[in-house]
Write an enzyme that holds these catalytic residues in place. Structure first.
Site, PDB file in Angstrom:
ATOM      1  CB  CYS A 193      -8.867   4.128   1.259  1.00 16.36           C
ATOM      2  SG  CYS A 193      -8.696   5.120  -0.250  1.00 16.36           S
ATOM      3  CG  ASN A 246      -4.695  -1.945   2.980  1.00 22.96           C
ATOM      4  OD1 ASN A 246      -5.202  -0.853   2.744  1.00 22.96           O
ATOM      5  ND2 ASN A 246      -4.594  -2.881   2.049  1.00 22.96           N
ATOM      6  CG  HIS A 275      -5.391   2.168  -1.152  1.00 18.94           C
ATOM      7  ND1 HIS A 275      -6.713   2.196  -0.784  1.00 18.94           N
ATOM      8  CD2 HIS A 275      -4.791   1.292  -0.287  1.00 18.94           C
ATOM      9  CE1 HIS A 275      -6.916   1.378   0.236  1.00 18.94           C
ATOM     10  NE2 HIS A 275      -5.758   0.828   0.561  1.00 18.94           N
TER      11      HIS A 275
END
Length: 388
Positions: free
Chosen positions: A193, A355, A335
């Site tokens: 991520c 995202n 994240h």
């Protein structure tokens, strides 16, 4: 028809149908005028039918939950559909998600509030979701950046300056409307991520500066970036940006260095370096806790940013604005996402989050987090950058 024939008929009825049809079939089979002994025999047959299903039906198992899980396994093509032991374990975790979804939806304060339902992660335990999907080591990684020269703690600014700065901001700003945000991607099972969010900001900043939007290579960062970055096994935004500036490495187009979602050998050959590329000139790695107006100003006047967040409560998120139950502490960061705008004119003022879990998650890959309370740790560690 004699008693033996009655029993034979019932036996065949019970064996010929799926377990969840038993009650309906039993009712039709019992239309015969049978004696009580035959009834008892039929009940035994029915009980035996339950022994062949992959889920043991107990007092806390509803047929509705079982049917939902059957549909869920089919919809997401789960690999354990033919593995009875894992199937049952996943079903129990799925049931916990169902109860959690019911609780969270019961706490909604308005139609704009976040709502929850089944996602690809709904058959995971919370610990499994954290370790397999998120990056629980981000707080340790992030701590070392708080004393770096590129770090600034915005909450130390005088509050009156923040008020003046926020007064002239537009009520809503969305960089997607400017055509400088690339499509949502899926990181799959690759824990990168940090690379997705950083490269996405570089894409946007290049488009803002040069008027051309194209996808850059996340895979190049996964394979090549050092400075305590370990490909699909983890990394962080600030370490990646520091490496890009120190090495003066150019980020290649995704078409030249395509995404594989697995860590491979770095493929930066001399023939590839001639391709169009983007270099990072400088960057920040800032704390906006208690100073989210400064974060809004950065979004509106500079461009999208990358941020570390706590996504543990996102496991069953479907849409709407997250307002509660999302810990914002630095120690809970796990994240990384891209923030592409905000909307203070909405019923619930919120950030617009891009995202990297694919377009099937959330609102076509996007999420919304309420402004002002450092929800999900959105303001703890935020990076902006400039390109050459």
């Amino acid at each position: 028809m004699d008693q033996l024939s009655h029993a034979t008929t019932i036996h065949l009825c019970m064996r010929s149908l799926l377990w969840h049809e038993v009650y309906r079939v039993t009712e039709s089979c019992f239309a015969f005028d049978m004696e009580w002994r035959t009834v008892v025999y039929a009940v035994v047959i029915v009980s035996l039918c339950f022994l062949v299903i992959p889920i043991r039906v107990g007092p806390n198992v509803s047929t509705k939950d079982v049917k939902l899980f059957e549909d869920y396994v089919t919809r997401y093509n789960k690999s354990y559909r033919d593995k009875p032991e894992e199937y049952e374990t996943r079903f129990k975790r799925f049931q916990r998600s169902l109860r959690h979804i019911e609780t969270m939806n019961g706490l909604r304060s308005s139609q704009e509030s976040a709502y929850y339902g089944l996602t690809a992660y709904s058959d995971m335990s919370e610990d499994e979701f954290l370790t397999q999907t998120l990056a629980p080591d981000l707080p340790i990684r992030g701590e070392r950046h708080t004393k770096a020269p590129y770090h600034q703690c915005h909450r130390l600014r005088h509050s009156s300056n923040r008020v003046r700065r926020s007064a002239g901001l537009p009520a809503k700003f969305d960089w997607r409307e400017k055509g400088v945000v690339t499509a949502v991607q899926s990181q799959g099972t690759c824990g990168a991520c940090w690379a997705f969010s950083t490269v996405e900001v570089a894409e946007s900043m290049f488009a803002i500066k040069n008027g051309t939007l194209y996808s850059l290579s996340v895979q190049q960062m996964i394979d090549c970036a050092k400075n305590s970055n370990f490909g699909c096994d983890g990394g962080d935004i600030c370490s990646l940006l520091s490496w890009l500036v120190l090495t003066k490495a150019a980020i290649l187009p995704a078409s030249v260095y395509p995404l594989t979602r697995s860590t491979g050998m770095c493929q930066l050959q001399k023939t590839l370096t001639k391709a169009p590329s983007v270099r990072i000139r400088d960057f920040t790695c800032d704390n906006f806790v208690d100073a989210e107006d400064d974060l809004l100003a950065t979004l509106a006047t500079h461009g999208p940013v990358a941020a570390a967040v706590n996504a543990l409560s996102w496991q069953n998120y479907l849409g709407g604005v997250i307002q509660y139950h999302c810990d914002g502490s630095f120690d809970s960061l796990n994240h990384a996402v891209q923030i592409v705008g905000y909307d203070k004119s909405a019923a619930i003022p919120h950030y617009i989050i891009k995202n990297s879990w694919g377009t099937s998650f959330g609102d076509k890959g996007y999420m919304y987090i309420a402004i002002g309370s450092n929800l999900c740790g959105i303001a703890n560690q935020v990076s902006s950058l400039n390109v050459l």
